[in-house]
Motif scaffolding. Structure first.
Motif, PDB file in Angstrom:
ATOM      1  N   LEU A  43       0.824  -1.206   0.000  1.00 57.51           N
ATOM      2  CA  LEU A  43       0.000   0.000   0.000  1.00 57.51           C
ATOM      3  C   LEU A  43       0.860   1.259   0.000  1.00 57.51           C
ATOM      4  O   LEU A  43       0.550   2.227  -0.696  1.00 57.51           O
ATOM      5  CB  LEU A  43      -0.912   0.014   1.234  1.00 57.51           C
ATOM      6  CG  LEU A  43      -1.912  -1.135   1.346  1.00 57.51           C
ATOM      7  CD1 LEU A  43      -2.473  -1.218   2.758  1.00 57.51           C
ATOM      8  CD2 LEU A  43      -3.030  -0.950   0.332  1.00 57.51           C
ATOM      9  N   GLU A  44       1.920   1.248   0.803  1.00 58.21           N
ATOM     10  CA  GLU A  44       2.829   2.385   0.914  1.00 58.21           C
ATOM     11  C   GLU A  44       4.236   1.880   1.167  1.00 58.21           C
ATOM     12  O   GLU A  44       4.430   0.915   1.910  1.00 58.21           O
ATOM     13  CB  GLU A  44       2.450   3.284   2.106  1.00 58.21           C
ATOM     14  CG  GLU A  44       1.189   4.052   1.961  1.00 58.21           C
ATOM     15  CD  GLU A  44       0.874   4.881   3.206  1.00 58.21           C
ATOM     16  OE1 GLU A  44       1.690   4.910   4.161  1.00 58.21           O
ATOM     17  OE2 GLU A  44      -0.201   5.487   3.234  1.00 58.21           O
ATOM     18  N   GLY A  45       5.220   2.540   0.578  1.00 58.79           N
ATOM     19  CA  GLY A  45       6.617   2.216   0.828  1.00 58.79           C
ATOM     20  C   GLY A  45       7.192   1.286  -0.224  1.00 58.79           C
ATOM     21  O   GLY A  45       6.567   0.998  -1.244  1.00 58.79           O
ATOM     22  N   THR A  46       8.412   0.811   0.060  1.00 59.29           N
ATOM     23  CA  THR A  46       9.124  -0.100  -0.838  1.00 59.29           C
ATOM     24  C   THR A  46       9.604  -1.285  -0.019  1.00 59.29           C
ATOM     25  O   THR A  46      10.198  -1.117   1.045  1.00 59.29           O
ATOM     26  CB  THR A  46      10.327   0.619  -1.488  1.00 59.29           C
ATOM     27  OG1 THR A  46       9.828   1.726  -2.254  1.00 59.29           O
ATOM     28  CG2 THR A  46      11.099  -0.316  -2.402  1.00 59.29           C
ATOM     29  N   LEU A  47       9.353  -2.483  -0.524  1.00 61.45           N
ATOM     30  CA  LEU A  47       9.683  -3.708   0.182  1.00 61.45           C
ATOM     31  C   LEU A  47      10.530  -4.597  -0.714  1.00 61.45           C
ATOM     32  O   LEU A  47      10.174  -4.839  -1.868  1.00 61.45           O
ATOM     33  CB  LEU A  47       8.380  -4.440   0.556  1.00 61.45           C
ATOM     34  CG  LEU A  47       8.497  -5.634   1.479  1.00 61.45           C
ATOM     35  CD1 LEU A  47       8.903  -5.193   2.883  1.00 61.45           C
ATOM     36  CD2 LEU A  47       7.167  -6.380   1.529  1.00 61.45           C
ATOM     37  N   THR A  96      10.862   4.865   5.858  1.00 55.51           N
ATOM     38  CA  THR A  96       9.471   4.987   6.298  1.00 55.51           C
ATOM     39  C   THR A  96       8.866   3.589   6.413  1.00 55.51           C
ATOM     40  O   THR A  96       9.325   2.649   5.759  1.00 55.51           O
ATOM     41  CB  THR A  96       8.633   5.817   5.299  1.00 55.51           C
ATOM     42  OG1 THR A  96       8.653   5.161   4.024  1.00 55.51           O
ATOM     43  CG2 THR A  96       9.180   7.235   5.172  1.00 55.51           C
ATOM     44  N   PRO A  97       7.845   3.434   7.236  1.00 51.29           N
ATOM     45  CA  PRO A  97       7.198   2.118   7.351  1.00 51.29           C
ATOM     46  C   PRO A  97       6.585   1.675   6.019  1.00 51.29           C
ATOM     47  O   PRO A  97       6.157   2.509   5.218  1.00 51.29           O
ATOM     48  CB  PRO A  97       6.095   2.342   8.392  1.00 51.29           C
ATOM     49  CG  PRO A  97       6.500   3.565   9.137  1.00 51.29           C
ATOM     50  CD  PRO A  97       7.258   4.416   8.155  1.00 51.29           C
ATOM     51  N   VAL A  98       6.561   0.388   5.803  1.00 48.16           N
ATOM     52  CA  VAL A  98       5.852  -0.199   4.666  1.00 48.16           C
ATOM     53  C   VAL A  98       4.507  -0.682   5.185  1.00 48.16           C
ATOM     54  O   VAL A  98       4.441  -1.426   6.171  1.00 48.16           O
ATOM     55  CB  VAL A  98       6.637  -1.383   4.049  1.00 48.16           C
ATOM     56  CG1 VAL A  98       5.790  -2.129   3.029  1.00 48.16           C
ATOM     57  CG2 VAL A  98       7.932  -0.902   3.422  1.00 48.16           C
ATOM     58  N   ARG A  99       3.445  -0.224   4.538  1.00 46.52           N
ATOM     59  CA  ARG A  99       2.101  -0.717   4.845  1.00 46.52           C
ATOM     60  C   ARG A  99       1.714  -1.663   3.726  1.00 46.52           C
ATOM     61  O   ARG A  99       1.832  -1.312   2.551  1.00 46.52           O
ATOM     62  CB  ARG A  99       1.109   0.435   4.957  1.00 46.52           C
ATOM     63  CG  ARG A  99       1.325   1.280   6.204  1.00 46.52           C
ATOM     64  CD  ARG A  99       0.293   2.392   6.372  1.00 46.52           C
ATOM     65  NE  ARG A  99      -1.065   1.918   6.182  1.00 46.52           N
ATOM     66  CZ  ARG A  99      -1.867   2.313   5.180  1.00 46.52           C
ATOM     67  NH1 ARG A  99      -1.466   3.175   4.282  1.00 46.52           N
ATOM     68  NH2 ARG A  99      -3.098   1.832   5.089  1.00 46.52           N
TER      69      ARG A  99
END
Length: 186
Positions: A136-140, A173-176
């Motif tokens: 949903l948000e961020g990079t993993l 930043t956190p990954v959601r």
């Protein structure tokens, strides 16, 4: 909007699923319930309706109450409300896991909202079933077997979890993300 009552729900599929989940054959169920294999086969295919006595025998053999086959799950077992999240605690993991899936006993799938903190790397894992990840948000960063993938917001990965897999958030930043998988967690 309510649909009209269509009569009693078919119970054959629920009996078959419970039997199979317990690793029982029709012959095993027949022996445990005192009912015949042909009759149980017809019940599972909704070609015969067991009496209350027969249903009680089947339920006992499958270690459930008779209501398991004829009861409708309560709204609390079907719907998750945003103002009442169920946080799961997984060992010492800093990942925030929130269960999205229902809580009915025979769910075969699990859905989680996960927040992975910056710098977190998961251990290598594997389990039976499928996994689906949606960022949903961020990079993993994700590894499945020897393959490496970078997932950004809007990207997904769908794989057999029997292959070793792991993930890492190298960002600031956190990954959601959403995780949906089988079988359901306890």
């Amino acid at each position: 909007m309510h649909e009209q009552d269509a009569g009693p729900p078919p119970i054959g599929g629920a009996i078959r699923q419970r039997r199979q989940r317990l690793g029982m054959t029709l012959k095993d169920l027949a022996a445990a319930s005192g009912l015949s294999v042909p009759f149980l086969s017809q019940v599972e295919r909704d070609q015969a309706m067991p009496s209350l006595v027969s249903l009680a025998q089947i339920a006992s053999a499958l270690d459930v109450e008779t209501g398991y086959f004829i009861g409708v799950p309560s709204p609390g077992q079907i719907v998750r409300r945003a103002d009442a999240p169920e946080h799961l605690h997984v060992g010492t993991s800093p990942v925030d896991y929130v269960r999205l899936s229902g809580s009915h006993a025979e769910r075969r799938m699990e859905a989680l909202h996960m927040t992975v903190p910056p710098g977190h790397a998961s251990p290598i894992s594997h389990r039976e079933g499928e996994g689906f990840w949606y960022v949903l948000e961020g990079t993993l960063d994700v590894w499945v077997g020897r393959e490496h993938f970078t997932l950004n917001a809007g990207d997904s990965a769908h794989f057999e979890q029997r292959h070793p897999y792991r993930m890492r958030n190298d960002g600031t930043t956190p990954v959601r993300m959403l995780w949906v998988g089988t079988p359901a967690l306890l």
